[in-house]
Design an enzyme around this catalytic site. Structure first.
Site, mmCIF file in Angstrom:
data_model
loop_
_atom_site.group_PDB
_atom_site.id
_atom_site.type_symbol
_atom_site.label_atom_id
_atom_site.label_comp_id
_atom_site.label_asym_id
_atom_site.label_seq_id
_atom_site.Cartn_x
_atom_site.Cartn_y
_atom_site.Cartn_z
ATOM 1 N N HIS A 25 -11.230 -13.522 4.657
ATOM 2 C CA HIS A 25 -12.059 -12.589 4.220
ATOM 3 C C HIS A 25 -13.548 -13.974 3.969
ATOM 4 O O HIS A 25 -15.179 -13.695 3.805
ATOM 5 C CB HIS A 25 -12.528 -11.987 3.589
ATOM 6 C CG HIS A 25 -11.474 -10.892 3.539
ATOM 7 N ND1 HIS A 25 -10.657 -10.280 2.855
ATOM 8 C CD2 HIS A 25 -10.142 -10.923 4.688
ATOM 9 C CE1 HIS A 25 -9.866 -9.534 3.054
ATOM 10 N NE2 HIS A 25 -9.346 -9.498 4.523
ATOM 11 N N HIS B 258 0.929 -1.020 -0.109
ATOM 12 C CA HIS B 258 0.038 0.550 -0.232
ATOM 13 C C HIS B 258 1.116 1.278 -0.181
ATOM 14 O O HIS B 258 1.875 1.012 0.471
ATOM 15 C CB HIS B 258 -1.128 -0.196 1.581
ATOM 16 C CG HIS B 258 -2.356 -1.233 1.650
ATOM 17 N ND1 HIS B 258 -1.540 -2.009 2.090
ATOM 18 C CD2 HIS B 258 -2.731 -1.406 1.340
ATOM 19 C CE1 HIS B 258 -2.394 -3.032 2.451
ATOM 20 N NE2 HIS B 258 -3.715 -2.045 2.154
ATOM 21 N N ASP C 250 2.615 2.012 3.157
ATOM 22 C CA ASP C 250 3.098 1.147 3.681
ATOM 23 C C ASP C 250 4.912 1.534 3.580
ATOM 24 O O ASP C 250 5.776 1.394 4.763
ATOM 25 C CB ASP C 250 3.787 -0.483 3.331
ATOM 26 C CG ASP C 250 2.090 -0.163 2.911
ATOM 27 O OD1 ASP C 250 1.152 -0.956 4.374
ATOM 28 O OD2 ASP C 250 1.553 -1.388 2.447
HETATM 29 C C1 XUL Z 1 -8.090 -6.395 4.889
HETATM 30 C C2 XUL Z 1 -7.030 -6.838 3.682
HETATM 31 C C3 XUL Z 1 -6.479 -5.778 2.969
HETATM 32 C C4 XUL Z 1 -5.927 -5.693 1.910
HETATM 33 C C5 XUL Z 1 -5.327 -4.717 0.872
HETATM 34 O O1 XUL Z 1 -8.196 -7.667 5.759
HETATM 35 O O2 XUL Z 1 -7.251 -8.013 3.779
HETATM 36 O O3 XUL Z 1 -4.655 -6.308 3.963
HETATM 37 O O4 XUL Z 1 -5.550 -7.217 1.501
HETATM 38 O O5 XUL Z 1 -5.592 -3.654 1.229
HETATM 39 CO CO CO Z 2 -6.067 -9.141 1.552
#
Ligand code: XUL
Ligand code: CO
Length: 437
Positions: A271, A101, A104
């Site tokens: 997720h 990111h 980061d």
């Molecule tokens: C958050 C997540 C993030 C994304 C990138 O749960 O997985 O790190 O992968 O923004």
């Molecule tokens: Co992620």
């Protein structure tokens, strides 16, 4: 190679399953050929910047536990020191890719001009490091969750100035990703969701996010970025309700905004679990809808209900994920990004390496098991047999919309069709899988 941060560790060899060394691969052998392709090319492993080099080990009850020489990373010199350690680790692990990111890699400022300037400086620094080490960029992305300006969302914020700031931020990150020949660009809707409907207009926020994602696609084509745009679904955390709940929900969003041929998904194991699915469900769903892109590899704690981002350690689980990936033809621009972090007591530099070695070994075993199941037709043969009835011309006509309810009913009556129940054979199939993992 020698590294100041990983002092004393020169290389991490592949030693095979009998090795007893903590700093050796037992199963990840990049050159081993699996189903006609090198393992490295199947897995396309990426190391993430954020969990390894930015996260300080905090949890809701305690502060920093990791002691890294570049913390707090708020000057350009510290950012360069962090990058040096990061690229040392990519090389030690022989990981072909990394992901980052903006937040980061550069200090965070209030002004976009300052953020942009520092990101551009770091992009050039990365370009040099990538050239020197041969590491490639799997994807870049923007962090639009950490700074308080984004607390009410980025593109879905009630304030159009936040929408504009988010647009400028994503443009800068897409440009950096393009400059570094990134193979994808990811958007995880970190705070694109809501806490309470009492202050939220769902219709407006959907329209805002739809416009934003169209801007992303327009910019991609304007700059000639050849990579894939990916949305990363997640059902909750940090918002109570996240708009990109799961793969099927994201597909509905893409269709609604005319983006289903432009954007694919980056699916994360943890997720999927939070959404009440398995990892392989999400992968298979994306394949079925034609939007499979890439994966974030980790695992969730099944009891806690949090996004715990642990390193994977279950070969049977990961094997089913790669089974569906290989069945769909394998990765194209996507890969296996370890979006995984250490437990907060694992404070040694060596722990970072050990965690990735274990994760990569699990993926290696899993991809080999998946390939063997495919080569033997272990699951596809019974699956084809199960649906074989659909091969008849009558059944194909039904599917192609050539027969009405009246016509179908007439046939059922004329032939006195009485379907015979057949076993789904779940236990047999589970036993077959168990023979490979
Ligand atoms: C958050 C997540 C993030 C994304 C990138 O749960 O997985 O790190 O992968 O923004
Ligand atoms: Co992620």
């Amino acid at each position: 190679m020698s590294s100041r941060f990983f002092a004393g560790i020169d290389s991490i060899p592949f030693e095979g399953p009998e090795s007893t060394s903590a700093l050796a691969f037992r199963h990840y052998n990049p050159d081993e050929v699996v189903m006609g392709k090198r393992m490295e090319e199947h897995l396309r492993v990426a190391v993430c910047y954020w969990h390894n080099f930015v996260w300080p080990g905090t949890d809701p009850f305690g502060g920093q536990t990791f002691d890294r020489p570049w913390f707090p990373g708020d000057t350009m010199d510290l950012c360069r020191m962090k990058a040096d350690a990061a690229f040392d680790m990519f090389q030690l692990l022989k990981a072909p890719y990394f992901c980052f990111h903006d937040y980061d890699v550069r200090p965070e400022h209030d002004s976009h001009a300052d953020n942009l300037r520092d990101l551009q400086v770091m992009t050039e620094y990365f370009a040099g490091k990538m050239e020197e080490t041969g590491t490639k960029l799997l994807w870049g992305t923007a962090n639009m969750t950490s700074n308080r300006r984004f607390m009410g969302g980025a593109s879905t914020n009630p304030d159009p100035e936040v929408f504009a700031f988010a647009a400028a931020t994503v443009k800068a990150c897409m440009d950096a990703t393009h400059a570094l020949n990134g193979e994808n660009y990811v958007l995880w809707g970190g705070r694109e969701g809501y806490e309470t409907l009492l202050n939220t207009d769902l219709g407006r926020e959907d329209a805002q996010m739809g416009r934003f994602m169209n801007l992303v696609v327009e910019h991609k084509h304007r700059i000639g970025f050849k990579g894939t745009i990916l949305i990363e679904p997640k059902p909750q955390e940090p918002s109570k309700h996240q708009y990109d709940f799961d793969v099927a929900t994201v597909y509905g969003f893409l269709k609604r905004h005319g983006l289903e041929n432009e954007i694919k998904v980056n699916i994360e194991q943890g997720h999927a679990i939070l959404a009440g699915h398995t990892f392989e469900h999400e992968i298979a769903m994306a394949q079925a809808l034609g939007i499979f892109g890439s994966i974030d590899m980790n695992r969730n704690d099944y009891q806690s209900g949090w996004d715990t981002d642990q390193f994977p350690n279950s070969v049977p689980e990961v094997a089913l994920a790669y089974y569906h990936i290989l069945q769909g033809g394998g990765f194209t621009s996507g890969g296996t990004n370890f979006d995984a972090k250490l437990r907060r007591q694992s404070i040694e530099p060596e722990d970072l390496l050990i965690a990735h070695i274990g994760g990569m070994d699990v993926c290696a075993r899993a991809v080999k098991a998946a390939a063997a199941m495919i080569e033997d037709g272990a699951l596809s043969a019974p699956l084809d047999a199960r649906y074989a009835g659909w091969d008849t011309p009558e059944a194909q006509d039904m599917l192609a919309g050539k027969r009405s309810f009246e016509e179908i009913e007439a046939e059922v009556l004329a032939k006195d069709i009485q379907p015979v129940a057949k076993s789904g054979r779940q236990e047999l199939l589970e036993n077959i899988v168990n023979g490979y993992v």
